[in-house]
Design a protein around this motif. Structure first.
Motif, mmCIF file in Angstrom:
data_model
loop_
_atom_site.group_PDB
_atom_site.id
_atom_site.type_symbol
_atom_site.label_atom_id
_atom_site.label_comp_id
_atom_site.label_asym_id
_atom_site.label_seq_id
_atom_site.Cartn_x
_atom_site.Cartn_y
_atom_site.Cartn_z
ATOM 1 N N ALA A 162 44.602 60.332 40.637
ATOM 2 C CA ALA A 162 45.722 59.387 40.601
ATOM 3 C C ALA A 162 45.771 58.650 39.265
ATOM 4 O O ALA A 162 46.847 58.503 38.671
ATOM 5 N N ILE A 163 44.628 58.202 38.794
ATOM 6 C CA ILE A 163 44.601 57.475 37.519
ATOM 7 C C ILE A 163 44.968 58.402 36.377
ATOM 8 O O ILE A 163 45.771 58.056 35.505
ATOM 9 N N ARG A 164 44.395 59.598 36.364
ATOM 10 C CA ARG A 164 44.710 60.546 35.292
ATOM 11 C C ARG A 164 46.193 60.926 35.299
ATOM 12 O O ARG A 164 46.827 61.033 34.256
ATOM 13 N N ALA A 165 46.769 61.115 36.487
ATOM 14 C CA ALA A 165 48.194 61.462 36.581
ATOM 15 C C ALA A 165 49.058 60.306 36.079
ATOM 16 O O ALA A 165 50.048 60.525 35.368
ATOM 17 N N HIS A 166 48.685 59.077 36.436
ATOM 18 C CA HIS A 166 49.447 57.918 35.983
ATOM 19 C C HIS A 166 49.393 57.797 34.458
ATOM 20 O O HIS A 166 50.428 57.579 33.811
ATOM 21 N N LEU A 167 48.206 57.933 33.892
ATOM 22 C CA LEU A 167 48.073 57.838 32.434
ATOM 23 C C LEU A 167 48.845 58.956 31.750
ATOM 24 O O LEU A 167 49.519 58.734 30.744
ATOM 25 N N ARG A 168 48.774 60.169 32.295
ATOM 26 C CA ARG A 168 49.495 61.300 31.716
ATOM 27 C C ARG A 168 50.998 61.072 31.768
ATOM 28 O O ARG A 168 51.717 61.356 30.796
ATOM 29 N N SER A 169 51.500 60.508 32.882
ATOM 30 C CA SER A 169 52.937 60.276 33.016
ATOM 31 C C SER A 169 53.442 59.239 32.022
ATOM 32 O O SER A 169 54.606 59.266 31.631
ATOM 33 N N ARG A 170 52.568 58.318 31.615
ATOM 34 C CA ARG A 170 52.976 57.297 30.646
ATOM 35 C C ARG A 170 52.634 57.686 29.215
ATOM 36 O O ARG A 170 52.863 56.912 28.291
ATOM 37 N N GLY A 171 52.046 58.857 29.007
ATOM 38 C CA GLY A 171 51.718 59.312 27.658
ATOM 39 C C GLY A 171 50.500 58.618 27.077
ATOM 40 O O GLY A 171 50.390 58.483 25.861
ATOM 41 N N ILE A 172 49.583 58.202 27.920
ATOM 42 C CA ILE A 172 48.364 57.516 27.490
ATOM 43 C C ILE A 172 47.215 58.507 27.549
ATOM 44 O O ILE A 172 47.023 59.189 28.563
ATOM 45 N N THR A 173 46.450 58.587 26.482
ATOM 46 C CA THR A 173 45.300 59.484 26.445
ATOM 47 C C THR A 173 44.179 58.910 27.294
ATOM 48 O O THR A 173 43.793 57.755 27.129
ATOM 49 N N ALA A 174 43.637 59.717 28.195
ATOM 50 C CA ALA A 174 42.525 59.288 29.057
ATOM 51 C C ALA A 174 41.214 59.761 28.431
ATOM 52 O O ALA A 174 40.985 60.950 28.290
ATOM 53 N N VAL A 175 40.382 58.808 28.038
ATOM 54 C CA VAL A 175 39.054 59.120 27.510
ATOM 55 C C VAL A 175 38.065 58.692 28.592
ATOM 56 O O VAL A 175 37.411 57.664 28.500
ATOM 57 N N ILE A 176 38.025 59.487 29.652
ATOM 58 C CA ILE A 176 37.222 59.182 30.838
ATOM 59 C C ILE A 176 36.437 60.438 31.199
ATOM 60 O O ILE A 176 37.042 61.482 31.476
ATOM 61 N N PRO A 177 35.108 60.363 31.232
ATOM 62 C CA PRO A 177 34.342 61.548 31.616
ATOM 63 C C PRO A 177 34.498 61.859 33.102
ATOM 64 O O PRO A 177 34.814 60.986 33.902
ATOM 65 N N GLU A 178 34.255 63.113 33.441
ATOM 66 C CA GLU A 178 34.364 63.554 34.831
ATOM 67 C C GLU A 178 32.983 63.481 35.480
ATOM 68 O O GLU A 178 32.017 64.024 34.956
ATOM 69 N N PRO A 179 32.871 62.808 36.632
ATOM 70 C CA PRO A 179 31.575 62.745 37.308
ATOM 71 C C PRO A 179 31.117 64.128 37.788
ATOM 72 O O PRO A 179 31.933 65.028 38.010
ATOM 73 N N ASP A 180 29.815 64.272 37.983
ATOM 74 C CA ASP A 180 29.249 65.560 38.386
ATOM 75 C C ASP A 180 29.791 66.035 39.730
ATOM 76 O O ASP A 180 30.029 67.234 39.911
ATOM 77 N N ASP A 181 30.010 65.121 40.675
ATOM 78 C CA ASP A 181 30.520 65.554 41.981
ATOM 79 C C ASP A 181 31.937 66.102 41.865
ATOM 80 O O ASP A 181 32.291 67.078 42.528
ATOM 81 N N GLN A 182 32.768 65.524 40.998
ATOM 82 C CA GLN A 182 34.118 66.041 40.807
ATOM 83 C C GLN A 182 34.085 67.401 40.114
ATOM 84 O O GLN A 182 34.875 68.288 40.444
ATOM 85 N N LYS A 183 33.162 67.574 39.171
ATOM 86 C CA LYS A 183 33.005 68.891 38.529
ATOM 87 C C LYS A 183 32.626 69.941 39.560
ATOM 88 O O LYS A 183 33.166 71.053 39.575
ATOM 89 N N ARG A 184 31.683 69.601 40.435
ATOM 90 C CA ARG A 184 31.214 70.532 41.457
ATOM 91 C C ARG A 184 32.346 70.896 42.418
ATOM 92 O O ARG A 184 32.537 72.069 42.742
ATOM 93 N N HIS A 185 33.134 69.900 42.855
ATOM 94 C CA HIS A 185 34.256 70.184 43.756
ATOM 95 C C HIS A 185 35.283 71.086 43.076
ATOM 96 O O HIS A 185 35.807 72.013 43.702
ATOM 97 N N ARG A 186 35.565 70.817 41.824
ATOM 98 C CA ARG A 186 36.535 71.626 41.086
ATOM 99 C C ARG A 186 36.055 73.059 40.960
ATOM 100 O O ARG A 186 36.803 74.009 41.184
ATOM 101 N N LYS A 187 34.786 73.243 40.634
ATOM 102 C CA LYS A 187 34.235 74.598 40.484
ATOM 103 C C LYS A 187 34.166 75.333 41.820
ATOM 104 O O LYS A 187 34.377 76.545 41.877
#
Length: 181
Positions: free
Chosen positions: A94-119
């Motif tokens: 949600a945060i990444r989508a909001h920042l992307r919609s406003r044209g704001i660069t997100a400099v936020i690392p991805e936690p290990d659990d989110q990486k694991r779920h994505r993979k």
């Protein structure tokens, strides 16, 4: 202890819940308050909000961004930063989508659990989050701001009962930081 003895005493009182306007809440260390701030690239505070100690960090990012107003010499105030540097607690779709919609660069690392779920989702998991490691190194500016804030004993220990008085001290600390700049 028997069941009758737990609440049967004449001096027994239910624990009180603090009013929302006090910004006090229970966390591991007892009653506490969280200070949420947006700071500029030099570590000067721009927006400040208070919540109870048990409140999460990431739900406060969008209210902080909504209150952001940086005055200009001419024209409307600026309400959109170039980039948001934050820690892993702020990594959500949600945060990444909001920042992307406003044209704001997100400099936020991805936690290990989110990486694991994505993979684990395979091709349905989407692309990995792009993180500019050189830009993320500048996040220490935020941590240094909080260190300066906690140098004030009254802010570090929160002697004030009401959140308005406590927030006023935080704003005073910000004014002093801005005048020293």
């Amino acid at each position: 202890m028997s069941r009758a003895a737990q609440g049967a005493g004449s001096n027994y009182t239910q624990p009180t819940i603090e009013p929302r306007d006090h910004a006090l809440g229970r966390s591991r260390g007892g009653l506490s308050t969280k200070i949420h701030q947006l700071v500029d690239g030099g570590g000067l505070p721009l927006v400040t909000l208070l919540t109870a100690g048990q409140a999460g960090d990431s739900p406060m990012l969008l209210p902080l961004l909504r209150q952001l107003r940086i005055g200009r010499q001419v024209g409307r105030p600026r309400t959109r930063p170039d980039a948001v540097r934050a820690d892993k607690a702020y990594s959500s779709r949600a945060i990444r989508a909001h920042l992307r919609s406003r044209g704001i660069t997100a400099v936020i690392p991805e936690p290990d659990d989110q990486k694991r779920h994505r993979k684990n989702r395979g091709s349905l998991g989407g692309r990995p989050v792009g993180l500019d490691a050189a830009e993320y190194r500048h996040r220490n500016v935020i941590e240094r701001r909080y260190c300066h804030l906690k140098q004030w004993r009254g802010l570090a220990t929160r002697y004030d009962k009401h959140a308005t008085i406590y927030r006023a001290a935080i704003i005073l600390n910000a004014v002093i930081a801005w005048t020293r700049q």
